[in-house]
Structure formats: structure tokens, C-alpha cells
Design a protein around this motif. Structure first.
Motif, PDB file in Angstrom:
ATOM      1  N   ALA A  38      42.307  52.967 -24.975  1.00 13.03           N
ATOM      2  CA  ALA A  38      41.123  53.561 -24.415  1.00 13.03           C
ATOM      3  C   ALA A  38      41.018  53.253 -22.827  1.00 13.03           C
ATOM      4  O   ALA A  38      40.851  54.053 -21.933  1.00 13.03           O
ATOM      5  N   ALA A  39      41.458  52.068 -22.350  1.00 14.56           N
ATOM      6  CA  ALA A  39      41.612  51.517 -21.118  1.00 14.56           C
ATOM      7  C   ALA A  39      42.675  52.500 -20.484  1.00 14.56           C
ATOM      8  O   ALA A  39      42.520  52.696 -19.228  1.00 14.56           O
ATOM      9  N   PHE A  40      43.755  52.493 -21.033  1.00  9.54           N
ATOM     10  CA  PHE A  40      44.833  53.346 -20.439  1.00  9.54           C
ATOM     11  C   PHE A  40      44.418  54.579 -20.122  1.00  9.54           C
ATOM     12  O   PHE A  40      44.656  55.142 -19.029  1.00  9.54           O
ATOM     13  N   ILE A  41      43.587  55.295 -20.887  1.00  9.74           N
ATOM     14  CA  ILE A  41      43.271  56.751 -20.910  1.00  9.74           C
ATOM     15  C   ILE A  41      42.364  56.647 -19.637  1.00  9.74           C
ATOM     16  O   ILE A  41      42.557  57.410 -18.955  1.00  9.74           O
ATOM     17  N   TRP A  42      41.427  55.927 -19.512  1.00  5.73           N
ATOM     18  CA  TRP A  42      40.476  55.879 -18.456  1.00  5.73           C
ATOM     19  C   TRP A  42      41.293  55.618 -17.168  1.00  5.73           C
ATOM     20  O   TRP A  42      40.874  56.244 -15.989  1.00  5.73           O
ATOM     21  N   LYS A  43      42.122  54.647 -17.032  1.00  5.89           N
ATOM     22  CA  LYS A  43      42.873  54.547 -15.672  1.00  5.89           C
ATOM     23  C   LYS A  43      43.652  55.704 -15.421  1.00  5.89           C
ATOM     24  O   LYS A  43      44.288  55.864 -14.192  1.00  5.89           O
ATOM     25  N   ASN A  44      44.109  56.514 -16.405  1.00  4.63           N
ATOM     26  CA  ASN A  44      44.980  57.610 -15.894  1.00  4.63           C
ATOM     27  C   ASN A  44      44.329  59.164 -16.074  1.00  4.63           C
ATOM     28  O   ASN A  44      44.930  60.039 -15.770  1.00  4.63           O
ATOM     29  N   LEU A  45      43.091  59.223 -16.070  1.00  2.10           N
ATOM     30  CA  LEU A  45      42.295  60.411 -16.150  1.00  2.10           C
ATOM     31  C   LEU A  45      42.331  61.204 -15.094  1.00  2.10           C
ATOM     32  O   LEU A  45      42.725  62.341 -14.915  1.00  2.10           O
ATOM     33  N   ASP A  46      42.180  60.455 -13.880  1.00  2.24           N
ATOM     34  CA  ASP A  46      42.166  61.330 -12.523  1.00  2.24           C
ATOM     35  C   ASP A  46      43.587  61.830 -12.244  1.00  2.24           C
ATOM     36  O   ASP A  46      43.507  63.083 -11.634  1.00  2.24           O
ATOM     37  N   GLU A  49      46.504  66.138 -15.362  1.00  2.00           N
ATOM     38  CA  GLU A  49      45.890  67.373 -15.131  1.00  2.00           C
ATOM     39  C   GLU A  49      45.417  68.042 -16.533  1.00  2.00           C
ATOM     40  O   GLU A  49      44.922  69.005 -16.325  1.00  2.00           O
ATOM     41  N   SER A  50      45.849  67.457 -17.486  1.00  2.00           N
ATOM     42  CA  SER A  50      45.566  67.884 -18.869  1.00  2.00           C
ATOM     43  C   SER A  50      45.705  67.016 -19.778  1.00  2.00           C
ATOM     44  O   SER A  50      45.930  65.716 -19.682  1.00  2.00           O
ATOM     45  N   SER A  51      45.013  67.251 -21.225  1.00  2.00           N
ATOM     46  CA  SER A  51      45.111  66.489 -22.227  1.00  2.00           C
ATOM     47  C   SER A  51      46.626  66.098 -22.424  1.00  2.00           C
ATOM     48  O   SER A  51      46.982  64.880 -23.111  1.00  2.00           O
ATOM     49  N   GLU A  52      47.324  67.039 -22.548  1.00  2.00           N
ATOM     50  CA  GLU A  52      48.804  66.921 -22.853  1.00  2.00           C
ATOM     51  C   GLU A  52      49.664  65.913 -22.016  1.00  2.00           C
ATOM     52  O   GLU A  52      50.300  65.285 -22.578  1.00  2.00           O
ATOM     53  N   ILE A  53      49.078  65.931 -20.603  1.00  2.00           N
ATOM     54  CA  ILE A  53      49.732  64.937 -19.771  1.00  2.00           C
ATOM     55  C   ILE A  53      49.318  63.516 -20.371  1.00  2.00           C
ATOM     56  O   ILE A  53      50.143  62.492 -20.311  1.00  2.00           O
ATOM     57  N   ARG A  71      45.118  62.560 -31.027  1.00  3.59           N
ATOM     58  CA  ARG A  71      43.758  62.215 -31.791  1.00  3.59           C
ATOM     59  C   ARG A  71      43.147  61.213 -30.751  1.00  3.59           C
ATOM     60  O   ARG A  71      41.789  61.795 -30.782  1.00  3.59           O
ATOM     61  N   ASP A  72      43.948  60.289 -30.408  1.00  2.00           N
ATOM     62  CA  ASP A  72      43.208  59.465 -29.502  1.00  2.00           C
ATOM     63  C   ASP A  72      42.795  59.983 -28.175  1.00  2.00           C
ATOM     64  O   ASP A  72      41.594  59.706 -27.561  1.00  2.00           O
ATOM     65  N   VAL A  73      43.466  60.825 -27.742  1.00  6.94           N
ATOM     66  CA  VAL A  73      42.878  61.424 -26.314  1.00  6.94           C
ATOM     67  C   VAL A  73      41.759  62.243 -26.683  1.00  6.94           C
ATOM     68  O   VAL A  73      40.748  62.352 -25.841  1.00  6.94           O
ATOM     69  N   ILE A  74      41.896  63.032 -27.531  1.00  5.63           N
ATOM     70  CA  ILE A  74      40.921  64.230 -27.862  1.00  5.63           C
ATOM     71  C   ILE A  74      39.555  63.410 -28.226  1.00  5.63           C
ATOM     72  O   ILE A  74      38.292  63.610 -27.674  1.00  5.63           O
ATOM     73  N   GLY A  75      39.608  62.475 -29.065  1.00  6.25           N
ATOM     74  CA  GLY A  75      38.367  61.848 -29.495  1.00  6.25           C
ATOM     75  C   GLY A  75      37.806  60.869 -28.707  1.00  6.25           C
ATOM     76  O   GLY A  75      36.665  61.083 -28.073  1.00  6.25           O
ATOM     77  N   PHE A  76      38.592  60.235 -27.694  1.00  9.61           N
ATOM     78  CA  PHE A  76      37.956  59.482 -26.639  1.00  9.61           C
ATOM     79  C   PHE A  76      37.413  60.103 -25.608  1.00  9.61           C
ATOM     80  O   PHE A  76      36.262  60.032 -25.033  1.00  9.61           O
ATOM     81  N   VAL A  77      38.092  61.197 -25.016  1.00  6.75           N
ATOM     82  CA  VAL A  77      37.656  62.139 -23.722  1.00  6.75           C
ATOM     83  C   VAL A  77      36.369  62.948 -24.253  1.00  6.75           C
ATOM     84  O   VAL A  77      35.609  62.926 -23.460  1.00  6.75           O
ATOM     85  N   SER A  78      36.480  63.341 -25.324  1.00  7.75           N
ATOM     86  CA  SER A  78      35.258  64.052 -25.881  1.00  7.75           C
ATOM     87  C   SER A  78      34.051  62.982 -25.896  1.00  7.75           C
ATOM     88  O   SER A  78      32.915  63.678 -25.705  1.00  7.75           O
ATOM     89  N   ALA A  79      34.224  61.908 -26.520  1.00 11.24           N
ATOM     90  CA  ALA A  79      33.187  61.084 -26.220  1.00 11.24           C
ATOM     91  C   ALA A  79      32.605  60.534 -24.691  1.00 11.24           C
ATOM     92  O   ALA A  79      31.462  60.486 -24.512  1.00 11.24           O
ATOM     93  N   LEU A  80      33.505  60.720 -23.887  1.00 10.52           N
ATOM     94  CA  LEU A  80      33.303  60.367 -22.611  1.00 10.52           C
ATOM     95  C   LEU A  80      32.661  61.608 -21.784  1.00 10.52           C
ATOM     96  O   LEU A  80      31.726  61.319 -21.247  1.00 10.52           O
TER      97      LEU A  80
END
Length: 89
Positions: A38-46, A49-53, A71-80
Motif C-alpha cells: 500500500a505504501a508503494f502504491i501511494w508513493k507511485n500514484l502521481d 498514468e493508469s492502474s495498469e502502470i 487485485r491489490d491496486v484495484i482494492g487499495f485505490v478504490s478505498a482511497l
């Protein structure tokens, strides 16, 4: 998608935590503890350009298959999104 800049990532006593600041403190009471992915996803969000990246980045960083990473990206980004921590550009 872009991180809401009213939330700051902090390392407190070995825990990675999202802390609300500014206007977010009026609407969000508390903090969110993140695991390593989750921390990795947060740091790389900006810069993603897409969930696939994000999925590709997770697969390169961690030893997981595409299904798990997706599953991790969709679940966490949806919660965010639900909590206002991620905004559309």
C-alpha cells in the motif's frame, strides 16, 4: 489519478502511516496504517498514468503475479477514492 496533498505519508515508530493535514483534518478523523505494498502504491500514484502502470510497477518490485497485483491496486485505490485520498486530475 492523483494523491490528495492534504494527506502526508509518515514513518512513525516503524509504521508507515497516512496522516491528514489542513482541510482534511475536518473531514477525516484518524490515521491510516499502510503495509509495504500500500505504501508503494501511494508513493507511485502521481507518476502512474493508469492502474495498469501501477500493476506493472508492483510486479517489478514484489514477487507477485499479475492477478494479485491487479487485485491489490484495484482494492487499495478504490478505498482511497472512497475516502477522498485520491482525486481525479
Amino acid at each position: 489519478m492523483k494523491r490528495n496533498t492534504d494527506f502526508m505519508l509518515r514513518d512513525i515508530a516503524g509504521e508507515v502511516i497516512l496522516v491528514p493535514t489542513g482541510a482534511a483534518t475536518q473531514q477525516f478523523n484518524g490515521m491510516i496504517t499502510l503495509n509495504e505494498v500500500a505504501a508503494f502504491i501511494w508513493k507511485n500514484l502521481d507518476e502512474s498514468e493508469s492502474s495498469e502502470i501501477l500493476v506493472d510497477k508492483i510486479m517489478n518490485e514484489f514477487e507477485v503475479d499479475r492477478e494479485t497485483a491487479t487485485r491489490d491496486v484495484i482494492g487499495f485505490v478504490s478505498a482511497l477514492y472512497e475516502r477522498g485520498l485520491v482525486l481525479d486530475e
